[in-house]
Design an enzyme around this catalytic site. Structure first.
Site, short mmCIF file in Angstrom:
data_model
loop_
_atom_site.label_atom_id
_atom_site.label_comp_id
_atom_site.label_asym_id
_atom_site.label_seq_id
_atom_site.Cartn_x
_atom_site.Cartn_y
_atom_site.Cartn_z
N ASP A 260 0.84 -1.19 0.00
CA ASP A 260 0.00 0.00 0.00
C ASP A 260 0.88 1.24 0.00
O ASP A 260 1.93 1.27 0.66
CB ASP A 260 -0.90 -0.02 1.24
CG ASP A 260 -1.89 1.11 1.25
OD1 ASP A 260 -2.54 1.34 0.21
OD2 ASP A 260 -2.02 1.79 2.28
N ASP B 155 -2.91 -0.24 5.87
CA ASP B 155 -3.16 0.41 7.15
C ASP B 155 -4.60 0.87 7.31
O ASP B 155 -4.99 1.36 8.37
CB ASP B 155 -2.23 1.61 7.34
CG ASP B 155 -2.49 2.72 6.32
OD1 ASP B 155 -3.19 2.45 5.32
OD2 ASP B 155 -2.00 3.83 6.52
N ASP C 169 -8.19 -1.92 3.35
CA ASP C 169 -7.18 -2.93 3.03
C ASP C 169 -7.48 -4.27 3.68
O ASP C 169 -6.80 -5.27 3.40
CB ASP C 169 -5.79 -2.46 3.51
CG ASP C 169 -5.35 -1.17 2.85
OD1 ASP C 169 -5.55 -1.05 1.63
OD2 ASP C 169 -4.81 -0.29 3.55
#
Length: 975
Positions: free
Chosen positions: A375, A701, A705
């Site tokens: 990410d 985070d 996700d």
């Protein structure tokens, strides 16, 4: 009936019975009694809290007040199930069939020995019983310490932080410090830490499946204000007053029935179990053959003498004990022990490096990670957002100085303060940020302008809040003034906000119509900022009477969304999230280690491409029109056909597959960045790669996700991640440092290497021990190693060697090789060849000592003595040489690659290995010299001891020569 009604509007103080009446109108869910809530809530105190929560949160909490509440209601730390005692673990170990068989045989031997000779007949039986007791005690103690360590490690993950309000201040505390009466803030993705009553709700929808088993999400509000612990906030925001914590909460009571630790075998452990099974079968066959041959010689002698004596019975029992002992030694208990020790050791070391591993399997799996979906926000970038640009209309605004138009400045300040939930405060000169980092950047901007966002937030007038979601890409709040006027505030992605606007503000505070030309100018501005890695965020608002807005004082979510039109665009913010200094280096290390790195982000292609180039994920000369390496999430998912869910009726198992696997393989081969992707797009990519037989890691985070984190082979969350993201992950980076992903890969691969080291060592020991006993039984009618000596070898070579070899730190070359594949055999061809060479060499040495030892040392042959009832120097030398060969081969096994010539490299930095090797060596000498009747050994002179040590150390030379010849062979082959 409206969706939201502040409970403080009910006058509980005047009539406390109203609280009970309030509960009566609701459907009390199974397992939650209203008397429980009322009793735990302490009616009068709860009523007071309800009346004050809108302004101050909970009434002022002194330390004494908190302490008394903890004492009366308890804390949120769940009651711990009792840990198994060391005696219980020992008792379980004694249930092993081979151990029971050995104990029974040793007991019979003890009885027969005492009957034959009261003075010396008990030596053999007692020595075997003591040896078994030592083996079981050592293994059980290790299991007990392991259980204590895992319990301590696993408890730390439960110390997640949660946002609460105390003394009117929003702060973060560990969730096990929550007490009854705390006001907990609820946001999408949060996992509720306790049972409570909802006192403010803006479209709260909760997933209670963890507690109730019902998969349908439940809408919370006036009709159902009860929030169960461990529920997931799917949608909406709100506050709840905690009414039950710890063992009094529903999750706390359920916790008592959970297992103390995860017992599921990892893929590596399952591989090793198969290896152990095969070795065990070979050992059983060898044990049977040895018993048959020794028994044959015993019966042959009895037939020849035409008499069966008590000594024959004793010898037969000794042969049986030896056979069972060989079976015990052959079964490599050290394999699962080595795995456990290596995993536990790595977990502790990783924790020291700020990596928290939630599940044992995560250590192992990380070493095989072939694909890493990383990410951007918070992982590659710092997630320390700050406003770097601001434009009203198309005019650049000074970030430190408020604009001259006071009315517009106040509108901007209220638009930010009222449409955010984050908090910033200073504690001992340290800035504490709670909530969304993007919102914190806006609040810092307000602070620079001299505004106090807390005084502008006006929660009393807030009638509705629709939180940000990855689908809507915006957040909306609605406030109702004292004159029944309404204010609608929207912030979010510019493309989503601008489409709802008809007007826009200019710098002087005037309002103009938003024409197509102005919209195009804004789009150019957004593109320009995106190319500079600056995220954009738009603010808009719409004032008016409730009648003009077509809203009532308590509107629904649908009403608000219908009112989001003809809004006034306030301005565009440019927010920068700096790249982490270590990002480029860490990602290059992963790529060099054979890990394919792909970036997944919700940002635009322009921002994603800019960061991708800076981190070497993309080539520096990559252009956006080249679609092979970067795609939008929607284009990617549409092209590969998304994910289809299927159900296997035979296995009763649900699984996922890509709609068009051929197209997926074609696209994924070159894809490196997925931009503007939704949680579903991340999920599609994760499932596709897993179905391609790859070991996939995902970092993230955010709540968005969580689906990908849960679906991956290994999920990695940052410490600043949302509770739901942490819950879905296997590893948490405690300092949010991307370099720690590289560290996790190093330790994961090192675990695999440690297991290889021990397996290489253990197989050599087993092969030589079994062949030595087997050949001895066939050729000289006795085993050169007694049962007690075999048990000592089992203890020495299994437990201590496992500890020595399983605690090796990763070397510098561990990242030079490619990740091991799912179906890769655990032993490399070179390791197998080395095992064969070592076994052949050691057997040659042992055969020389067995058959020629009496002539070389000028001593009596061991088979001429009444072995094992009488000590024999010959067989003692055999035993000592065998152990010395294994001890020095233990040094060889520290290195598992042919090119690693220096087996002593790094040995002096590994104090654990040196200490264990020294202890093994010293104990062997002591047992040989002082073992006597107990160990069936005869003290050796210094010359004999040195010869044994010299022969044992020769394995180092043999391994070196084999490595040199192997490297030369491969070089000739490559030429």
């Amino acid at each position: 009936m409206s969706e939201y009604q502040p409970l403080s509007s009910i006058d509980f103080e005047t009539n406390p019975d109203d609280l009970a009446k309030f509960f009566d109108i609701h459907d009390i869910r199974e397992g939650i009694s209203k008397s429980k809530f009322i009793a735990l809530g302490s009616t009068s105190w709860l009523c007071s809290s309800l009346k004050t929560h809108d302004k101050e949160g909970i009434s002022p909490d002194s330390k004494e007040n908190l302490a008394s509440r903890k004492k009366f209601f308890g804390t949120n730390e769940p009651e711990k199930p009792p840990i198994n005692s060391i005696w219980a673990i020992i008792f379980d170990a004694l249930k092993d069939f081979t151990i029971e068989l050995l104990l029974a045989a040793a007991t019979v031997s003890l009885i027969i020995g005492i009957v034959e000779s009261e003075k010396e007949g008990w030596y053999e039986g007692i020595s075997i019983l003591v040896a078994v007791a030592i083996v079981v005690s050592v293994a059980s103690t290790q299991d007990y310490l392991k259980e204590l360590q895992f319990r301590k490690l696993n408890e730390e993950i439960k110390r997640l932080k949660i946002a609460i309000t105390r003394n009117g201040i929003l702060e973060e505390i560990f969730q096990d410090d929550i007490v009854v009466g705390d006001l907990v803030s609820l946001n999408p993705g949060d996992i509720t830490p306790a049972d409570g009553i909802l006192v403010r709700s803006y479209g709260i929808i909760v997933d209670e499946s963890a507690m109730t088993g019902e998969s349908v999400s439940v809408k919370k509000g006036e009709n159902d204000p009860f929030i169960l612990s461990s529920s997931v906030i799917v949608e909406g925001t709100g506050d709840m007053i905690v009414c039950a914590v710890g063992k009094n909460s529903l999750a706390g009571r359920s916790h008592l029935f959970l297992l103390k630790q995860d017992k599921e075998l990892t893929p590596l452990q399952m591989k090793l179990e198969k290896v152990a099974k095969h070795i065990g079968i070979a050992g059983a066959i060898a044990a049977v053959i040895i018993f048959i041959f020794i028994s044959f010689f015993i019966f042959e002698g009895a037939i020849a003498d035409d008499d069966w004596e008590s000594d024959d019975t004793s010898d037969l029992l000794t042969a049986f004990i030896l056979a069972v002992t060989i079976l015990v030694v052959a079964i490599p208990e050290g394999l699962p022990l080595a795995v456990t020790l290596s995993l536990a050791f790595s977990m502790r070391k990783m924790k020291d490096e700020k990596i928290f591993v939630k599940h044992l399997s995560a250590c192992e799996t990380m070493g095989g990670c072939e694909e890493l979906l990383i990410d951007k926000t918070g992982t590659i970038t710092k997630n320390e957002m700050r406003v770097v640009k601001f434009k009203i209309g198309l005019k650049k605004i000074d970030l430190k100085t408020p604009i001259k138009d006071k009315n517009l400045a106040e509108i901007i300040a209220k638009s930010i303060a009222r449409n955010t939930t984050a908090d910033i405060r200073k504690i001992e000169e340290k800035l504490i940020k709670t909530g969304s980092r993007t919102e914190c950047a806006l609040l810092m901007f307000l602070s620079d302008w001299g505004f106090n966002f807390r005084t502008l937030r006006d929660l009393d007038t807030q009638a509705m809040q629709i939180p940000f979601s990855s689908e809507s890409k915006k957040m909306t709040t609605f406030h109702v003034g004292f004159e029944k006027e309404g204010y609608l505030y929207v912030k979010g992605a510019p493309e989503r906000v601008i489409e709802k606007c008809k007007y826009y503000f200019k710098e002087d505070g005037t309002i103009s119509e938003l024409s197509a030309e102005i919209i195009q100018e804004f789009n150019f501005l957004i593109t320009e900022w995106s190319q500079k890695m600056i995220r954009t965020l738009a603010l808009a608002y719409r004032p008016g009477t409730l009648e003009d807005l077509q809203l009532n004082e308590r509107p629904s979510k649908e009403d608000i969304e219908n009112a989001e039109k003809n809004m006034i665009l306030i301005g565009i913010f440019g927010i920068e999230d700096p790249l982490r200094e270590e990002a480029k280096s860490a990602l290059n290390q992963l790529k060099n280690a054979g890990v394919t790195v792909r970036m997944i982000t919700g940002d635009s292609k322009e921002i994603a491409a800019k960061i991708g180039k800076q981190c070497d994920i993309l080539d520096i000369d990559y252009e956006l029109h080249e679609k092979s390496q970067i795609m939008s999430g929607k284009d990617f998912t549409d092209r590969v056909g998304g994910v289809k869910e299927e159900f296997d009726e035979e296995e009763k198992k649900r699984y996922y597959k890509i709609g068009n696997e051929e197209e997926f393989n074609k696209v994924s081969a070159s894809l490196r960045i997925l931009a503007r992707c939704s949680p579903y797009d991340k999920f599609v990519l994760t499932i596709g790669l897993r179905n391609s037989d790859k070991i996939v890691g995902v970092t993230g985070d955010g709540t968005n996700d969580s689906l990908a984190l849960k679906s991956a082979n290994i999920g990695i969350a940052m410490m600043t991640a949302t509770p739901m993201a942490k819950e879905s992950s296997d590893i948490i980076l405690l300092d949010d440092n991307i370099q720690n992903i590289v560290t996790a890969v190093r330790w994961g691969r090192n675990i695999y290497q440690n297991i290889r080291r021990f397996l290489q060592f253990q197989l050599t020991v087993n092969i030589v021990a079994l062949l030595l006993c087997l050949i001895g039984a066939i050729s000289v009618a006795s085993s050169p190693l007694s049962a007690v000596q075999m048990l000592w070898v089992n203890l020495l070579m299994d437990s201590l060697a496992a500890l020595a070899l399983a605690t090796q730190d990763p070397d510098d070359r561990v990242l030079d090789s490619k990740p091991y594949g799912k179906n890769e055999y655990i032993l490399s061809s070179w390791i197998i060849a080395n095992i064969v060479v070592q076994s052949v060499y050691q057997m040659v040495i042992m055969m020389v000592i067995l058959y020629l030892g009496p002539y070389i040392f000028g001593i009596d042959a061991g088979w001429d003595s009444d072995w094992p009832d009488e000590e024999s120097t010959h067989y003692t030398i055999c035993f000592n040489t065998f152990v010395m060969l294994q001890l020095f081969n233990q040094i060889n096994c520290r290195k598992t690659r042919a090119e690693e010539y220096n087996v002593f490299s790094g040995i002096f930095q590994n104090r654990t290995f040196l200490s264990i090797f020294s202890v093994e060596f010293a104990l062997q000498i002591i047992f040989v010299q002082l073992g006597g009747d107990f160990m069936n050994t005869e003290p050796l002179d210094l010359y004999q001891i040195l010869i044994c040590i010299m022969i044992g150390s020769s394995t180092l030379v043999v391994t070196l020569l084999f490595k040199i010849s192997t490297i030369q062979f491969y070089q000739r082959k490559s030429d």
